[in-house]
Write an enzyme that holds these catalytic residues in place. Sequence first.
Site, PDB file in Angstrom:
ATOM      1  N   LYS A 249       9.262   6.868   0.488  1.00 53.82           N
ATOM      2  CA  LYS A 249       9.571   5.432   0.470  1.00 53.82           C
ATOM      3  C   LYS A 249      10.893   5.150   1.190  1.00 53.82           C
ATOM      4  CE  LYS A 249       7.706   2.454  -1.454  1.00 53.82           C
ATOM      5  NZ  LYS A 249       6.636   1.491  -0.995  1.00 53.82           N
TER       6      LYS A 249
ATOM      7  N   TYR B  32       7.895  11.391  -3.485  1.00 54.51           N
ATOM      8  CA  TYR B  32       7.548   9.961  -3.473  1.00 54.51           C
ATOM      9  C   TYR B  32       8.717   9.127  -2.961  1.00 54.51           C
ATOM     10  CZ  TYR B  32       7.330   5.184  -5.265  1.00 54.51           C
ATOM     11  OH  TYR B  32       7.406   3.812  -5.373  1.00 54.51           O
TER      12      TYR B  32
ATOM     13  N   ASN C 208       8.221  -1.650 -12.793  1.00 60.06           N
ATOM     14  CA  ASN C 208       7.397  -2.783 -13.221  1.00 60.06           C
ATOM     15  C   ASN C 208       6.522  -2.383 -14.402  1.00 60.06           C
ATOM     16  OD1 ASN C 208       6.527  -4.886 -10.411  1.00 60.06           O
ATOM     17  ND2 ASN C 208       8.352  -3.666 -10.647  1.00 60.06           N
TER      18      ASN C 208
ATOM     19  N   SER D  88       1.961   5.942  -5.205  1.00 59.78           N
ATOM     20  CA  SER D  88       3.090   5.407  -5.983  1.00 59.78           C
ATOM     21  C   SER D  88       3.534   6.256  -7.173  1.00 59.78           C
ATOM     22  CB  SER D  88       2.723   3.999  -6.482  1.00 59.78           C
ATOM     23  OG  SER D  88       1.702   4.097  -7.460  1.00 59.78           O
TER      24      SER D  88
ATOM     25  N   THR E 206      11.440   0.393  -3.386  1.00 59.48           N
ATOM     26  CA  THR E 206      11.710   0.762  -4.779  1.00 59.48           C
ATOM     27  C   THR E 206      13.161   1.167  -4.972  1.00 59.48           C
ATOM     28  OG1 THR E 206      11.247   2.493  -6.413  1.00 59.48           O
ATOM     29  CG2 THR E 206      10.754   3.049  -4.145  1.00 59.48           C
ATOM     30  N   ASP E 207      13.646   0.987  -6.205  1.00 56.84           N
ATOM     31  CA  ASP E 207      15.014   1.432  -6.513  1.00 56.84           C
ATOM     32  C   ASP E 207      15.146   2.954  -6.445  1.00 56.84           C
ATOM     33  OD1 ASP E 207      13.651   2.102  -8.866  1.00 56.84           O
ATOM     34  OD2 ASP E 207      14.995   1.003 -10.206  1.00 56.84           O
ATOM     35  N   GLU E 208      14.014   3.669  -6.488  1.00 57.14           N
ATOM     36  CA  GLU E 208      14.088   5.144  -6.487  1.00 57.14           C
ATOM     37  C   GLU E 208      14.672   5.688  -5.190  1.00 57.14           C
ATOM     38  OE1 GLU E 208      10.904   7.451  -8.000  1.00 57.14           O
ATOM     39  OE2 GLU E 208      10.451   6.021  -9.583  1.00 57.14           O
TER      40      GLU E 208
ATOM     41  N   ALA F  35       0.843  -1.209   0.000  1.00 50.74           N
ATOM     42  CA  ALA F  35       0.000   0.000   0.000  1.00 50.74           C
ATOM     43  C   ALA F  35       0.871   1.250   0.000  1.00 50.74           C
ATOM     44  CB  ALA F  35      -0.910  -0.001   1.229  1.00 50.74           C
TER      45      ALA F  35
HETATM   46  P1  NAD Z   1      -0.524   1.340  -7.196  1.00 53.21           P
HETATM   47  O1  NAD Z   1      -0.581   2.825  -7.071  1.00 53.21           O
HETATM   48  O2  NAD Z   1      -0.970   0.695  -8.449  1.00 53.21           O
HETATM   49  O3  NAD Z   1      -1.358   0.674  -6.008  1.00 53.21           O
HETATM   50  C1  NAD Z   1      -1.326   1.149  -4.697  1.00 53.21           C
HETATM   51  C2  NAD Z   1      -2.447   0.482  -3.921  1.00 53.21           C
HETATM   52  O4  NAD Z   1      -2.372   0.926  -2.558  1.00 53.21           O
HETATM   53  C3  NAD Z   1      -3.849   0.836  -4.421  1.00 53.21           C
HETATM   54  O5  NAD Z   1      -4.656  -0.302  -4.466  1.00 53.21           O
HETATM   55  C4  NAD Z   1      -4.365   1.829  -3.380  1.00 53.21           C
HETATM   56  O6  NAD Z   1      -5.770   1.835  -3.249  1.00 53.21           O
HETATM   57  C5  NAD Z   1      -3.675   1.304  -2.126  1.00 53.21           C
HETATM   58  N1  NAD Z   1      -3.532   2.330  -1.092  1.00 53.21           N
HETATM   59  C6  NAD Z   1      -3.061   3.596  -1.241  1.00 53.21           C
HETATM   60  N2  NAD Z   1      -3.093   4.238  -0.055  1.00 53.21           N
HETATM   61  C7  NAD Z   1      -3.569   3.349   0.860  1.00 53.21           C
HETATM   62  C8  NAD Z   1      -3.808   3.417   2.259  1.00 53.21           C
HETATM   63  N3  NAD Z   1      -3.575   4.540   2.947  1.00 53.21           N
HETATM   64  N4  NAD Z   1      -4.300   2.327   2.887  1.00 53.21           N
HETATM   65  C9  NAD Z   1      -4.558   1.191   2.193  1.00 53.21           C
HETATM   66  N5  NAD Z   1      -4.361   1.081   0.857  1.00 53.21           N
HETATM   67  C10 NAD Z   1      -3.857   2.136   0.201  1.00 53.21           C
HETATM   68  O7  NAD Z   1       0.985   0.953  -6.860  1.00 53.21           O
HETATM   69  P2  NAD Z   1       1.909  -0.183  -7.482  1.00 53.21           P
HETATM   70  O8  NAD Z   1       2.562   0.344  -8.707  1.00 53.21           O
HETATM   71  O9  NAD Z   1       1.166  -1.453  -7.530  1.00 53.21           O
HETATM   72  O10 NAD Z   1       3.035  -0.259  -6.351  1.00 53.21           O
HETATM   73  C11 NAD Z   1       2.839  -1.082  -5.204  1.00 53.21           C
HETATM   74  C12 NAD Z   1       4.032  -0.928  -4.277  1.00 53.21           C
HETATM   75  O11 NAD Z   1       5.222  -1.309  -4.964  1.00 53.21           O
HETATM   76  C13 NAD Z   1       4.261   0.498  -3.788  1.00 53.21           C
HETATM   77  O12 NAD Z   1       4.671   0.430  -2.452  1.00 53.21           O
HETATM   78  C14 NAD Z   1       5.384   1.015  -4.679  1.00 53.21           C
HETATM   79  O13 NAD Z   1       6.149   1.982  -4.009  1.00 53.21           O
HETATM   80  C15 NAD Z   1       6.180  -0.255  -4.906  1.00 53.21           C
HETATM   81  N6  NAD Z   1       6.935  -0.322  -6.173  1.00 53.21           N
HETATM   82  C16 NAD Z   1       6.317  -0.044  -7.352  1.00 53.21           C
HETATM   83  C17 NAD Z   1       7.042  -0.168  -8.542  1.00 53.21           C
HETATM   84  C18 NAD Z   1       6.393   0.106  -9.890  1.00 53.21           C
HETATM   85  O14 NAD Z   1       7.097   0.143 -10.888  1.00 53.21           O
HETATM   86  N7  NAD Z   1       5.083   0.295  -9.967  1.00 53.21           N
HETATM   87  C19 NAD Z   1       8.381  -0.564  -8.501  1.00 53.21           C
HETATM   88  C20 NAD Z   1       8.969  -0.816  -7.259  1.00 53.21           C
HETATM   89  C21 NAD Z   1       8.234  -0.715  -6.102  1.00 53.21           C
HETATM   90  O1  DAU Z   2      11.668   2.630 -10.282  1.00 50.21           O
HETATM   91  C1  DAU Z   2      10.539   2.180  -9.618  1.00 50.21           C
HETATM   92  C2  DAU Z   2       9.458   3.225  -9.690  1.00 50.21           C
HETATM   93  O2  DAU Z   2       8.986   3.232 -11.028  1.00 50.21           O
HETATM   94  C3  DAU Z   2       8.318   2.976  -8.721  1.00 50.21           C
HETATM   95  O3  DAU Z   2       8.800   3.089  -7.413  1.00 50.21           O
HETATM   96  C4  DAU Z   2       7.185   3.981  -8.942  1.00 50.21           C
HETATM   97  O4  DAU Z   2       6.082   3.676  -8.113  1.00 50.21           O
HETATM   98  C5  DAU Z   2       6.752   3.921 -10.384  1.00 50.21           C
HETATM   99  O5  DAU Z   2       5.762   4.887 -10.623  1.00 50.21           O
HETATM  100  C6  DAU Z   2       7.943   4.128 -11.316  1.00 50.21           C
HETATM  101  O6  DAU Z   2       8.426   5.485 -11.234  1.00 50.21           O
HETATM  102  P1  DAU Z   2       8.881   6.298 -12.549  1.00 50.21           P
HETATM  103  O7  DAU Z   2       8.821   7.741 -12.261  1.00 50.21           O
HETATM  104  O8  DAU Z   2      10.134   5.744 -13.098  1.00 50.21           O
HETATM  105  O9  DAU Z   2       7.686   5.829 -13.555  1.00 50.21           O
HETATM  106  P2  DAU Z   2       6.772   6.628 -14.573  1.00 50.21           P
HETATM  107  O10 DAU Z   2       5.993   5.605 -15.325  1.00 50.21           O
HETATM  108  O11 DAU Z   2       6.025   7.737 -13.944  1.00 50.21           O
HETATM  109  O12 DAU Z   2       7.842   7.277 -15.569  1.00 50.21           O
HETATM  110  C7  DAU Z   2       8.797   6.472 -16.242  1.00 50.21           C
HETATM  111  C8  DAU Z   2       9.665   7.404 -17.065  1.00 50.21           C
HETATM  112  O13 DAU Z   2       8.881   7.957 -18.139  1.00 50.21           O
HETATM  113  C9  DAU Z   2      10.195   8.604 -16.302  1.00 50.21           C
HETATM  114  O14 DAU Z   2      11.511   8.907 -16.778  1.00 50.21           O
HETATM  115  C10 DAU Z   2       9.245   9.747 -16.678  1.00 50.21           C
HETATM  116  C11 DAU Z   2       8.856   9.383 -18.100  1.00 50.21           C
HETATM  117  N1  DAU Z   2       7.498   9.805 -18.512  1.00 50.21           N
HETATM  118  C12 DAU Z   2       6.456   9.443 -17.743  1.00 50.21           C
HETATM  119  C13 DAU Z   2       5.170   9.784 -18.086  1.00 50.21           C
HETATM  120  C14 DAU Z   2       3.996   9.400 -17.215  1.00 50.21           C
HETATM  121  C15 DAU Z   2       7.308  10.510 -19.692  1.00 50.21           C
HETATM  122  O15 DAU Z   2       8.274  10.831 -20.413  1.00 50.21           O
HETATM  123  N2  DAU Z   2       6.044  10.857 -20.050  1.00 50.21           N
HETATM  124  C16 DAU Z   2       4.953  10.530 -19.285  1.00 50.21           C
HETATM  125  O16 DAU Z   2       3.813  10.906 -19.658  1.00 50.21           O
END
Ligand code: NAD
Ligand code: DAU
Length: 351
Positions: free
Chosen positions: A163, A159, A189, A86, A134-136, A83
């Site tokens: 994290k 963000y 992902n 993100s 996250t790697d961020e 949760a």
């Molecule tokens: P997402 O935004 O798709 O989903 C987040 C979920 O958390 C949603 O279902 C939302 O309703 C729930 N949520 C938000 N606030 C809440 C709260 N206060 N209580 C209960 N539920 C709550 O996110 P995601 O992309 O699936 O990422 C999931 C996790 O993985 C996050 O912790 C993110 O930091 C981490 N992560 C994401 C990525 C990526 O590329 N998406 C990569 C590495 C790590």
């Molecule tokens: O690295 C892991 C992280 O990856 C997670 O922790 C985050 O939750 C997830 O959102 C993601 O973060 P990024 O910022 O890397 O992802 P995003 O999809 O927002 O953007 C990916 C790259 O694309 C970034 O360099 C910004 C660029 N971008 C993004 C959007 C939405 C664009 O150029 N145009 C766009 O419209």
Amino acid sequence: MKTYLVTGGAGFIGSNFVKYMLEKYDDISIINLDKLTYAGNLENLDSVKDDKNYTFVHGDICDSTLVEKIFADHDIDYVVNFAAESHVDRSIREPEVFVKTNILGTVTLLNAAKNAWADGDSFKSGKKFLQVATDEVYGALGSTGFFTETTPLNPHSPYSASKASADLVVKSYYDTYKMPINITRCSNNYGPYQFPEKLIPLMINNCLNHKKLPIYGDGLNVRDWLYVEDHCKAIDIVINKGVLGEVYNVGGHNERTNIQIIETVIDYINKNVDSSVDRSLMEFVEDRKGHDRRYAIDPAKIKAELGWEPETCFEDGIVLTIEWYVKNKKWMENVTSGAYQNYYNEYYKGI
Ligand code: NAD
Ligand code: DAU
């Protein structure tokens, strides 16, 4: 029978994880606690909603009364904390909710788990709190090098700062109380059920609707992409085999510039779905504030110590992903129109 408390299980990675685990194991039960923010979508969990081993709880991880009640009602073995707020762009506009959910929410879960799992000065055996990080948190790289688990934390966006703070609090519960924890830090992902504010689903959706494709800055920022199912498999392995207190980086050496990603999406759709979609849709727009230049994970530790390796290469994963969105236009329509938020009321009436 192991009982998992999965938080954020209605989001992108969480919902993929819940389904992966229920498919793989008959002898687990999963309680999914999710607030259903704009990013939480119960449609993602349609296939498991009647599974006897699955329970949905609508609520906030910051709500200590609710979280404590879940621990009182169930003998939770594992917490998997997905949760979070993100999305980086949202954190730049509205940082407060990121601090609240990502830091205070994590502390609330840690405290409830710590109290429920206490056994004198120690902890009951077989318990674990896994923080999905996250790697961020490591900040940005130049054109060479990789993030390892010992790279200093240096987050830049609200963000990633929230994290990183959560990671440090989780680590402090190990250092101070010897609470059983692991932290996984994964790269970007992609795959089915990702909300179309993130790069890949946004580009697919815009292509399918003949809308412009906004490229931040010069489009040469690099991300390291991992198919979501491989992330779910890594989490499963860390829960079962991870050494307590350890951090594991998760990534698959799939670095691409944003332009490469966008061109791959356009070219696939042009060739296989709609020949009127082409690269003229690409549009350079103002850069993201504080835009991290490059992320790249060194996954050597999880590979050597736990035997995890990604199974889906980018070339296959991106095709699976685009095809999924093409076949699931209704899901995308519901998500982009907001109609998906009615789903809870319709399907969970009276619960
Ligand atoms: P997402 O935004 O798709 O989903 C987040 C979920 O958390 C949603 O279902 C939302 O309703 C729930 N949520 C938000 N606030 C809440 C709260 N206060 N209580 C209960 N539920 C709550 O996110 P995601 O992309 O699936 O990422 C999931 C996790 O993985 C996050 O912790 C993110 O930091 C981490 N992560 C994401 C990525 C990526 O590329 N998406 C990569 C590495 C790590
Ligand atoms: O690295 C892991 C992280 O990856 C997670 O922790 C985050 O939750 C997830 O959102 C993601 O973060 P990024 O910022 O890397 O992802 P995003 O999809 O927002 O953007 C990916 C790259 O694309 C970034 O360099 C910004 C660029 N971008 C993004 C959007 C939405 C664009 O150029 N145009 C766009 O419209």
